[in-house]
Write an enzyme that holds these catalytic residues in place. Structure first.
Site, PDB file in Angstrom:
ATOM      1  N   ASP A  52       0.793  -1.260  -0.210  1.00  0.00           N
ATOM      2  CA  ASP A  52      -0.085  -0.069   0.049  1.00  0.00           C
ATOM      3  C   ASP A  52       0.853   1.172   0.113  1.00  0.00           C
ATOM      4  O   ASP A  52       1.873   1.045   0.247  1.00  0.00           O
ATOM      5  CB  ASP A  52      -0.736  -0.119   1.197  1.00  0.00           C
ATOM      6  CG  ASP A  52      -0.195   0.165   2.328  1.00  0.00           C
ATOM      7  OD1 ASP A  52       0.733  -0.327   2.580  1.00  0.00           O
ATOM      8  OD2 ASP A  52      -0.949   0.446   3.393  1.00  0.00           O
ATOM      9  N   TYR A  53       0.180   2.475  -0.351  1.00  0.00           N
ATOM     10  CA  TYR A  53       0.965   3.661  -0.588  1.00  0.00           C
ATOM     11  C   TYR A  53       1.266   4.286   0.964  1.00  0.00           C
ATOM     12  O   TYR A  53       0.328   3.994   1.810  1.00  0.00           O
ATOM     13  CB  TYR A  53       0.317   4.532  -1.236  1.00  0.00           C
ATOM     14  CG  TYR A  53       0.434   4.449  -2.759  1.00  0.00           C
ATOM     15  CD1 TYR A  53       1.454   4.625  -3.394  1.00  0.00           C
ATOM     16  CD2 TYR A  53      -0.907   4.066  -3.464  1.00  0.00           C
ATOM     17  CE1 TYR A  53       1.743   4.381  -4.737  1.00  0.00           C
ATOM     18  CE2 TYR A  53      -0.704   3.926  -4.816  1.00  0.00           C
ATOM     19  CZ  TYR A  53       0.637   3.897  -5.440  1.00  0.00           C
ATOM     20  OH  TYR A  53       0.775   3.774  -6.844  1.00  0.00           O
ATOM     21  N   ASP A 247      -5.945   2.392  -0.858  1.00  0.00           N
ATOM     22  CA  ASP A 247      -4.645   2.390  -1.339  1.00  0.00           C
ATOM     23  C   ASP A 247      -3.883   1.215  -1.276  1.00  0.00           C
ATOM     24  O   ASP A 247      -2.740   1.299  -1.620  1.00  0.00           O
ATOM     25  CB  ASP A 247      -3.773   3.637  -0.641  1.00  0.00           C
ATOM     26  CG  ASP A 247      -3.548   3.589   0.666  1.00  0.00           C
ATOM     27  OD1 ASP A 247      -4.247   2.438   1.284  1.00  0.00           O
ATOM     28  OD2 ASP A 247      -2.714   4.465   1.365  1.00  0.00           O
TER      29      ASP A 247
END
Length: 331
Positions: A52-53, A247
């Site tokens: 994930d970001y 995300d």
């Protein structure tokens, strides 16, 4: 039974149960359960790979606002961004920032990003509206570029009647001009929020398209040229995108190609867009973070998830509901 919304599956939940069932608070057992421990790949012996970001919406706020102070903090690869932000706007050293102050700062930052006023933010921070208003004022003075952009975003939406995301998608908010005072205030909050959240959606969708082109269509990615020994076309039929959770992307992968899949996931997410300050959007694959099961490290940044037990959609739904009920009972 309908399939569960996996974006709402609880993470780790702590709860207590009375041993004797008579409500004796001194005789209780402490439990913690992670519902994500009960998901496995659909293919035998395959692995779950996820990334994930890191603070994607905060990085987008820095991009749009061009705030040099915020960009500088986000460009520091070693520091904790919320600790650094807390130190900056409170005027204390990073070493003096407690976990409580860091948590308050994180709530403040996202409260401002989501357009919260002093009253709503006061509830989040457990303080008076006057104190919340003062915190907002101090934060804006510490990051003047952010303060200017917040005003400009609302003014643009009021003039045009819509906002635009990073990739040009529009969200129309007619109430910002035509609604009553309550509707106008809501539209102003949505204007700021939609720019960052909509742009985050743009980015994750681009990453998904890039991954799809390799694992389904067999296209060789241009950015794989920096890894001449890596042939990503071997992923076709051995890797599939399983789930997007905000995300976060979850892939299931044949363990034979786990390194190539990790490289594809990383490069696709990092190279989805270029931000104004030329920084790379950080994505993380860390032990126990953003995972369905507990991560175990292989080599370098490659991480994989061993499967543990089978969980059908029906039992997943029931289990998630049970956890939600238990969690509510402990509040």
């Amino acid at each position: 039974m309908e399939e569960p919304n996996l974006q709402c599956v609880e993470h780790m939940v702590d709860f207590k149960m009375n041993k004797d069932g008579n409500g004796n608070k001194t005789d209780v057992d402490q439990f913690n359960i992670n519902a994500r421990d009960y998901f496995i790949p659909t293919q035998d012996n395959w692995l779950l790979l996820t990334a994930d970001y890191s603070q994607i919406e905060l990085r987008l706020m820095a991009h749009f606002s061009k705030d040099s102070a915020l960009i500088e903090l986000l460009s520091n690869p070693h520091g904790d961004v919320f600790t650094m932000i807390a130190a900056r706007w409170t005027g204390i050293s990073e070493e003096s920032v407690s976990s409580h102050v860091r948590d308050q700062t994180k709530r403040l930052v996202y409260g401002i990003l989501y357009g919260m006023g002093a009253n709503s933010l006061a509830e989040q921070l457990d303080c008076s509206p006057e104190e919340a208003s003062e915190k907002i004022k101090n934060f804006r003075s510490s990051f003047p570029g952010v303060a200017s952009w917040l005003n400009e975003a609302v003014a643009y939406c009021r003039t045009k009647g819509y906002i635009e995301t990073l990739k040009g998608r529009k969200r129309f908010l007619s109430k910002i001009k035509l609604g009553n005072s309550e509707e106008k205030s809501k539209a102003q909050r949505q204007a700021v929020n939609s720019i960052c959240q909509g742009s985050a959606a743009d980015i994750i969708k681009i990453a998904m398209i890039n991954i799809y082109s390799v694992i389904v269509e067999g296209v060789e990615r241009p950015d794989s040229s920096s890894h001449p020994a890596t042939k990503l076309h071997i992923l076709k039929g051995r890797c599939r995108t399983l789930l997007q959770v905000h995300d976060e992307l979850v892939l299931e992968v044949d363990p034979v190609v786990i390194k190539e899949a990790a490289l594809l996931l990383q490069t696709s997410m990092e190279n989805a867009v270029s931000l104004r300050d030329n920084s790379v959007l950080e994505q993380k694959m860390e032990d126990g973070k953003g995972s369905w099961l507990k991560f175990e490290k292989l080599e370098g940044n490659v991480l994989w998830v061993p499967f543990q037990c089978v969980c059908t959609w029906q039992t997943a739904t029931a289990f998630s509901f049970m956890l939600s009920s238990l969690y509510k009972d402990t509040i």
